[in-house]
Enzyme design. Structure first.
Site, short mmCIF file in Angstrom:
data_model
loop_
_atom_site.label_atom_id
_atom_site.label_comp_id
_atom_site.label_asym_id
_atom_site.label_seq_id
_atom_site.Cartn_x
_atom_site.Cartn_y
_atom_site.Cartn_z
CG HIS A 39 -0.68 8.14 -3.27
ND1 HIS A 39 0.59 8.51 -2.88
CD2 HIS A 39 -0.70 6.78 -3.24
CE1 HIS A 39 1.31 7.43 -2.62
NE2 HIS A 39 0.54 6.35 -2.82
CG ASP A 82 -1.78 2.74 -1.39
OD1 ASP A 82 -1.12 3.58 -2.04
OD2 ASP A 82 -1.30 2.10 -0.43
CG HIS A 88 0.55 6.69 1.81
ND1 HIS A 88 -0.71 6.17 1.60
CD2 HIS A 88 1.36 6.07 0.91
CE1 HIS A 88 -0.68 5.27 0.64
NE2 HIS A 88 0.57 5.21 0.19
NE ARG A 94 1.09 -1.34 -1.38
CZ ARG A 94 0.86 -0.56 -2.44
NH1 ARG A 94 1.21 0.70 -2.42
NH2 ARG A 94 0.31 -1.07 -3.54
#
Length: 312
Positions: free
Chosen positions: A138, A140, A288, A303
């Protein structure tokens, strides 16, 4: 032997593989845009980890503010390699935020658990916990009108084995599409929606509260990088639901083909984490995949995401 005695021509039985799959054979692998000039890095050592994507940066301490010259070199490295790795940084959340903030405004995501502040997402995945966005390729937050520019991820605790993350170069994926597929997608647009990606983890009651905040949006199927000018596939399994103007069967078939491109090993880099490691990736140019192969062990990551622009 006379002509009339010649052996009959060989005849093969009819056989074919399904269309719209991944093609075999060599692939064109360009790391830089056509006409770009290779330049050395003077302020750190850069160690490539794959052919077109992924490089480890050595000799930089991210706990200190970046000088303008160091920022310029790291920014160039990010554009050229698409994901950068920094070993054993052990940053506080504030320093991680400060590092990411060199590239722009930080983004919040109310759909994910927060860390020490709203703009720090904390993934605390122990045995039996909710493992959001693992085992799926995917990009983000493409369900936003302005998807993220990039993200800075730090692993605070790692399992004894497993828990790697992989990234795929979506410019290389576009470069290697058959021309007839490029002709179909170059000017196409697709709908992105947060619901398919999150329904795997949360129930309808939780997601319904965010429907007005995150309505479906349209993005180009192939976006142009705002800095490098590279053309890149910009659809992903988690959030892309259909191609505008196509009937459902045609859209599904084409999207399945495009989704498969992230699975090509020649476009990928894989990173084995250690505590305190940082990965910084260009979310515009990559997909990723967090590998979920550490059942029974804990993995903690934080993150910070940098707000991006509207894809064009």
């Amino acid at each position: 032997m006379t002509a009339t005695d010649a052996a009959p021509a060989a005849v093969l039985r009819a056989a074919r593989i399904p269309q719209d799959g991944l093609h075999e054979g060599p692939r064109t692998l360009h790391r830089l845009p056509e006409g770009s000039e290779e330049r050395p890095y003077e302020l750190f050592e850069l160690v490539p980890r794959a052919r077109t994507i992924g490089a480890e940066i050595r000799g930089v301490d991210l706990s200190h503010p970046l000088t303008p010259a160091l920022f310029e070199e790291l920014d160039r490295a990010l554009l050229e390699w698409k994901v950068l790795f920094f070993r054993s940084q052990h940053l506080t959340s504030d320093r991680q935020r400060a590092f990411a903030g060199n590239w722009g405004e930080l983004e919040t995501n109310p759909l994910l658990a927060a860390g020490s502040s709203e703009d720090v997402v904390r993934f605390d995945k122990g045995a039996g916990g909710v493992r959001t966005f693992e085992n799926v390729w995917h990009t983000d937050v493409t369900f936003r009108e302005r998807p993220a520019l990039g993200a800075v991820l730090q692993l605070r605790e790692v399992p004894p084995s497993g828990g790697d993350t992989m990234w795929a170069d979506m410019a290389a994926a576009y470069d290697n599409l058959p021309q007839d597929v490029k002709d179909r997608v170059d000017d196409a647009r697709a709908v992105h929606d947060f619901i398919p990606g999150f329904i795997r983890f949360y129930g309808p009651e939780r997601l319904a509260a965010f429907q007005d905040l995150f309505p479906p949006v349209e993005h180009p199927v192939v976006r142009t990088h705002p800095v490098t000018g590279r053309r890149m596939l910009f659809v992903n399994t988690s959030f892309t639901t259909r191609i505008v103007g196509m009937d459902r069967d045609e859209s599904d078939r084409l999207l399945r083909l495009l989704f498969q491109q992230a699975h090509v090993p020649e476009y990928q880099v894989r990173f084995r984490w250690q505590p305190g490691d940082i990965a910084f990736w260009d979310n515009r140019a990559t997909q990723h995949y967090a590998v979920n192969d550490y059942d029974g062990h804990r993995r903690i990551a934080e993150r910070v995401t940098i707000a991006g622009d509207r894809p064009r």
